[in-house]
Design an enzyme around this catalytic site. Structure first.
Site, PDB file in Angstrom:
ATOM      1  N   ARG A  23       0.836  -1.216   0.000  1.00 20.05           N
ATOM      2  CA  ARG A  23       0.000   0.000   0.000  1.00 20.05           C
ATOM      3  C   ARG A  23       0.866   1.258   0.000  1.00 20.05           C
ATOM      4  O   ARG A  23       0.557   2.267   0.622  1.00 20.05           O
ATOM      5  CB  ARG A  23      -0.982   0.008   1.179  1.00 20.05           C
ATOM      6  CG  ARG A  23      -1.865  -1.241   1.272  1.00 20.05           C
ATOM      7  CD  ARG A  23      -2.658  -1.453  -0.018  1.00 20.05           C
ATOM      8  NE  ARG A  23      -3.558  -2.615   0.069  1.00 20.05           N
ATOM      9  CZ  ARG A  23      -3.339  -3.794  -0.531  1.00 20.05           C
ATOM     10  NH1 ARG A  23      -2.256  -3.993  -1.299  1.00 20.05           N
ATOM     11  NH2 ARG A  23      -4.214  -4.770  -0.410  1.00 20.05           N
ATOM     12  N   ALA A  59       0.007   4.295   2.630  1.00 17.05           N
ATOM     13  CA  ALA A  59      -0.361   3.831   3.990  1.00 17.05           C
ATOM     14  C   ALA A  59       0.584   4.350   5.056  1.00 17.05           C
ATOM     15  O   ALA A  59       0.539   3.882   6.195  1.00 17.05           O
ATOM     16  CB  ALA A  59      -0.395   2.301   4.012  1.00 17.05           C
ATOM     17  N   LEU A  61       4.101   5.327   7.172  1.00 20.04           N
ATOM     18  CA  LEU A  61       5.387   4.711   7.548  1.00 20.04           C
ATOM     19  C   LEU A  61       5.331   3.202   7.324  1.00 20.04           C
ATOM     20  O   LEU A  61       4.316   2.557   7.626  1.00 20.04           O
ATOM     21  CB  LEU A  61       5.642   4.983   9.038  1.00 20.04           C
ATOM     22  CG  LEU A  61       6.864   4.292   9.669  1.00 20.04           C
ATOM     23  CD1 LEU A  61       8.160   4.899   9.156  1.00 20.04           C
ATOM     24  CD2 LEU A  61       6.816   4.405  11.200  1.00 20.04           C
ATOM     25  N   LEU A  63       5.538   0.109   8.612  1.00 14.07           N
ATOM     26  CA  LEU A  63       5.496  -0.400   9.989  1.00 14.07           C
ATOM     27  C   LEU A  63       6.308  -1.685  10.130  1.00 14.07           C
ATOM     28  O   LEU A  63       6.863  -1.970  11.187  1.00 14.07           O
ATOM     29  CB  LEU A  63       4.037  -0.638  10.405  1.00 14.07           C
ATOM     30  CG  LEU A  63       3.195   0.650  10.538  1.00 14.07           C
ATOM     31  CD1 LEU A  63       1.711   0.313  10.614  1.00 14.07           C
ATOM     32  CD2 LEU A  63       3.619   1.447  11.768  1.00 14.07           C
ATOM     33  N   GLY A 108       1.581   8.722   7.520  1.00 10.81           N
ATOM     34  CA  GLY A 108       2.616   9.409   6.739  1.00 10.81           C
ATOM     35  C   GLY A 108       2.186   9.680   5.306  1.00 10.81           C
ATOM     36  O   GLY A 108       2.755  10.554   4.638  1.00 10.81           O
ATOM     37  N   GLU A 111       0.846  12.917   5.510  1.00 11.59           N
ATOM     38  CA  GLU A 111       1.935  13.886   5.725  1.00 11.59           C
ATOM     39  C   GLU A 111       2.600  14.262   4.406  1.00 11.59           C
ATOM     40  O   GLU A 111       2.880  15.440   4.158  1.00 11.59           O
ATOM     41  CB  GLU A 111       2.950  13.297   6.714  1.00 11.59           C
ATOM     42  CG  GLU A 111       2.335  13.172   8.109  1.00 11.59           C
ATOM     43  CD  GLU A 111       3.247  12.533   9.139  1.00 11.59           C
ATOM     44  OE1 GLU A 111       3.818  11.456   8.855  1.00 11.59           O
ATOM     45  OE2 GLU A 111       3.393  13.111  10.234  1.00 11.59           O
ATOM     46  N   GLU A 131      -2.374   6.702  13.778  1.00 16.12           N
ATOM     47  CA  GLU A 131      -1.262   6.512  14.716  1.00 16.12           C
ATOM     48  C   GLU A 131      -1.767   6.270  16.134  1.00 16.12           C
ATOM     49  O   GLU A 131      -1.242   5.421  16.851  1.00 16.12           O
ATOM     50  CB  GLU A 131      -0.325   7.735  14.689  1.00 16.12           C
ATOM     51  CG  GLU A 131       0.574   7.803  13.455  1.00 16.12           C
ATOM     52  CD  GLU A 131      -0.059   8.518  12.267  1.00 16.12           C
ATOM     53  OE1 GLU A 131      -1.299   8.655  12.220  1.00 16.12           O
ATOM     54  OE2 GLU A 131       0.690   8.940  11.368  1.00 16.12           O
ATOM     55  N   ARG A 134      -2.748   2.828  16.660  1.00 14.01           N
ATOM     56  CA  ARG A 134      -1.644   1.865  16.593  1.00 14.01           C
ATOM     57  C   ARG A 134      -0.655   2.063  17.737  1.00 14.01           C
ATOM     58  O   ARG A 134       0.353   1.390  17.809  1.00 14.01           O
ATOM     59  CB  ARG A 134      -0.885   1.982  15.267  1.00 14.01           C
ATOM     60  CG  ARG A 134      -1.743   1.941  14.057  1.00 14.01           C
ATOM     61  CD  ARG A 134      -1.379   0.846  13.077  1.00 14.01           C
ATOM     62  NE  ARG A 134      -2.186   0.992  11.880  1.00 14.01           N
ATOM     63  CZ  ARG A 134      -3.422   0.489  11.734  1.00 14.01           C
ATOM     64  NH1 ARG A 134      -3.966  -0.230  12.681  1.00 14.01           N
ATOM     65  NH2 ARG A 134      -4.097   0.699  10.625  1.00 14.01           N
ATOM     66  N   GLY A 139       5.133  11.652  12.724  1.00 10.14           N
ATOM     67  CA  GLY A 139       6.549  12.020  12.773  1.00 10.14           C
ATOM     68  C   GLY A 139       7.043  12.556  11.436  1.00 10.14           C
ATOM     69  O   GLY A 139       8.209  12.888  11.282  1.00 10.14           O
TER      70      GLY A 139
HETATM   71  C1  1HE Z   1       1.834  -2.252   5.331  1.00 11.04           C
HETATM   72  C2  1HE Z   1       1.391  -0.982   5.727  1.00 11.04           C
HETATM   73  C3  1HE Z   1       2.313  -0.138   6.422  1.00 11.04           C
HETATM   74  C4  1HE Z   1      -0.218  -1.969   4.702  1.00 11.04           C
HETATM   75  N1  1HE Z   1       3.556  -0.625   6.661  1.00 11.04           N
HETATM   76  N2  1HE Z   1       3.074  -2.677   5.590  1.00 11.04           N
HETATM   77  N3  1HE Z   1      -0.463   3.906   8.881  1.00 11.04           N
HETATM   78  C5  1HE Z   1      -1.281   2.893   9.116  1.00 11.04           C
HETATM   79  O1  1HE Z   1      -1.478   2.510  10.260  1.00 11.04           O
HETATM   80  C6  1HE Z   1      -1.968   2.267   7.914  1.00 11.04           C
HETATM   81  C7  1HE Z   1      -1.749   0.783   7.884  1.00 11.04           C
HETATM   82  N4  1HE Z   1      -2.427   0.201   6.718  1.00 11.04           N
HETATM   83  C8  1HE Z   1      -3.778   0.040   6.661  1.00 11.04           C
HETATM   84  O2  1HE Z   1      -4.533   0.468   7.526  1.00 11.04           O
HETATM   85  C9  1HE Z   1      -4.326  -0.678   5.476  1.00 11.04           C
HETATM   86  O3  1HE Z   1      -3.269  -1.441   4.885  1.00 11.04           O
HETATM   87  C10 1HE Z   1      -4.920   0.236   4.367  1.00 11.04           C
HETATM   88  C11 1HE Z   1      -6.233   0.857   4.882  1.00 11.04           C
HETATM   89  C12 1HE Z   1      -3.956   1.317   3.940  1.00 11.04           C
HETATM   90  C13 1HE Z   1      -5.232  -0.623   3.112  1.00 11.04           C
HETATM   91  O4  1HE Z   1      -6.028  -1.742   3.480  1.00 11.04           O
HETATM   92  P1  1HE Z   1      -6.073  -3.037   2.555  1.00 11.04           P
HETATM   93  O5  1HE Z   1      -7.127  -3.941   3.147  1.00 11.04           O
HETATM   94  O6  1HE Z   1      -6.213  -2.654   1.134  1.00 11.04           O
HETATM   95  O7  1HE Z   1      -4.615  -3.709   2.650  1.00 11.04           O
HETATM   96  P2  1HE Z   1      -4.000  -4.629   3.824  1.00 11.04           P
HETATM   97  O8  1HE Z   1      -4.458  -6.036   3.655  1.00 11.04           O
HETATM   98  O9  1HE Z   1      -4.200  -4.020   5.164  1.00 11.04           O
HETATM   99  O10 1HE Z   1      -2.449  -4.502   3.503  1.00 11.04           O
HETATM  100  C14 1HE Z   1      -1.878  -5.132   2.365  1.00 11.04           C
HETATM  101  C15 1HE Z   1      -0.430  -5.446   2.693  1.00 11.04           C
HETATM  102  O11 1HE Z   1       0.260  -4.215   2.890  1.00 11.04           O
HETATM  103  C16 1HE Z   1      -0.310  -6.207   4.005  1.00 11.04           C
HETATM  104  O12 1HE Z   1       0.822  -7.059   3.895  1.00 11.04           O
HETATM  105  P3  1HE Z   1       0.646  -8.640   3.504  1.00 11.04           P
HETATM  106  O13 1HE Z   1       2.060  -9.161   3.625  1.00 11.04           O
HETATM  107  O14 1HE Z   1      -0.328  -9.179   4.512  1.00 11.04           O
HETATM  108  O15 1HE Z   1       0.122  -8.646   2.114  1.00 11.04           O
HETATM  109  C17 1HE Z   1      -0.016  -5.123   5.019  1.00 11.04           C
HETATM  110  O16 1HE Z   1       0.718  -5.611   6.142  1.00 11.04           O
HETATM  111  C18 1HE Z   1       0.861  -4.193   4.184  1.00 11.04           C
HETATM  112  N5  1HE Z   1       0.817  -2.834   4.709  1.00 11.04           N
HETATM  113  N6  1HE Z   1       0.110  -0.843   5.315  1.00 11.04           N
HETATM  114  C19 1HE Z   1       3.903  -1.849   6.249  1.00 11.04           C
HETATM  115  N7  1HE Z   1       1.986   1.086   6.797  1.00 11.04           N
HETATM  116  C20 1HE Z   1       7.316   9.222  10.128  1.00 11.04           C
HETATM  117  S1  1HE Z   1       6.162   8.610  11.166  1.00 11.04           S
HETATM  118  C21 1HE Z   1       4.721   8.356  10.217  1.00 11.04           C
HETATM  119  C22 1HE Z   1       3.662   7.727  11.085  1.00 11.04           C
HETATM  120  C23 1HE Z   1       2.932   6.650  10.346  1.00 11.04           C
HETATM  121  O17 1HE Z   1       2.722   6.729   9.157  1.00 11.04           O
HETATM  122  S2  1HE Z   1       2.417   5.294  11.257  1.00 11.04           S
HETATM  123  C24 1HE Z   1       1.613   4.274  10.035  1.00 11.04           C
HETATM  124  C25 1HE Z   1       0.166   4.697   9.902  1.00 11.04           C
END
Ligand code: 1HE
Length: 259
Positions: A23, A59, A61, A63, A108, A111, A131, A134, A139
């Site tokens: 994503r 999506a 950072l 994670l 992010g 951001e 965030e 979670r 950041g």
């Molecule tokens: C990821 C990430 C990620 C997905 N890092 N791997 N951001 C978040 O908390 C958002 C986290 N992501 C989600 O809530 C959802 O993925 C989405 C709403 C964006 C999309 O949902 P969906 O159903 O289309 O996809 P999915 O099944 O959740 O994710 C598909 C794959 O992408 C899955 O991996 P797989 O190995 O199971 O296929 C997920 O683990 C992976 N994936 N998002 C890593 N963010 C400088 S500080 C900034 C602070 C932040 O940004 S904190 C993060 C906030």
């Protein structure tokens, strides 16, 4: 395959967040690539389109990378500063950046979107700062850039009450500037970039670096800075033919338009 793909089309650069399987989550390599691009852009590039592969814009950072690296506080702080530097270069680099948004624009992802200058969005677009849920924190500049768009109070509410906003709400709050049909954001972003590429450099410089910086200043300093910028822009020798075109009635007519 690079996580950030860069393609040049004439005077426009297309930057693609290219990790749809995750994503378009942003890890160190992606941030470094964005930083490099905006640090020394090719002078021939006059506008940038920021788009994403797959159904979601970004999506936030990576994670997984964070979990595996298990960074300590100082290392994480440095990482945040890398994000700030890259996005500052984007916001204040004097090249218009037009974002084509769809799907998740979260954490992010919001951001980076907030550091772009024009945001065109498809109906699937939604915004969140998950965030809080979670157990982490923003950041990549949200406390500054997102809070200034939607207000600090609303950003706090967004995180505490775990809200997500659809595209219409995003438009009402200033996160989106134009809503287009599904699958149309990229073409519209390119059209806006092409038009912005026609502006004089000095004018884009004043618009992009001046307005955001002046809103950080006191009234007196802001008005002084505005007069300095205007003095520079209005005395651009290339401006005279453009004014002559206007006097001759040959400039494009301004029309009222509902957007
Ligand atoms: C990821 C990430 C990620 C997905 N890092 N791997 N951001 C978040 O908390 C958002 C986290 N992501 C989600 O809530 C959802 O993925 C989405 C709403 C964006 C999309 O949902 P969906 O159903 O289309 O996809 P999915 O099944 O959740 O994710 C598909 C794959 O992408 C899955 O991996 P797989 O190995 O199971 O296929 C997920 O683990 C992976 N994936 N998002 C890593 N963010 C400088 S500080 C900034 C602070 C932040 O940004 S904190 C993060 C906030």
């Amino acid at each position: 395959m690079a996580e950030i793909e860069i393609e040049t089309r004439g005077r426009i650069a297309l930057l693609t967040l290219n990790r749809p399987g995750r994503r378009n989550a942003l890890g160190d390599a992606a941030i470094a690539a964005i930083d490099r691009f905006f640090d020394r852009p090719d002078p021939a590039i006059r506008a940038v389109v920021l788009r994403a592969a797959g159904g979601h814009f970004c999506a936030g950072l990576d994670l997984q990378e964070q979990y595996e690296r298990n960074r300590g506080p100082v290392e994480f702080m440095r990482m945040c500063q890398n994000w700030h530097r890259a996005f500052d270069r984007m916001q204040f680099g004097a090249i218009p950046v037009i974002a084509a948004l769809k799907g998740a624009v979260v954490g992010g992802g919001l951001e980076i979107a907030a550091a772009t200058h024009v945001r065109v969005a498809e109906p699937s677009t939604f915004f969140a700062l998950p965030e809080g849920q979670r157990g982490v924190f923003t950041g990549g500049g949200a406390t500054v850039r997102v809070a200034r768009i939607i207000t600090a109070a609303r950003m706090i509410d967004m995180m505490i009450a775990a809200r997500s906003y659809d595209v219409k709400r995003g438009f009402d709050l200033g996160l989106v500037h134009e809503i287009v049909g599904e699958g149309e954001a990229e073409a519209r972003a390119i059209a806006i970039a092409e038009a912005a590429a026609e502006h004089y450099d000095v004018t884009n410089f004043a618009i992009l670096t001046g307005i955001a910086r002046i809103s950080d200043m006191s009234t007196t300093d802001g008005l002084f800075a505005e007069s300095l910028l205007a003095g520079m822009v209005m005395t651009n020798p290339d401006l005279r033919p453009s004014l002559e075109k206007f006097f001759a009635g040959k400039a494009p007519r301004l029309e009222p338009k509902a957007e």
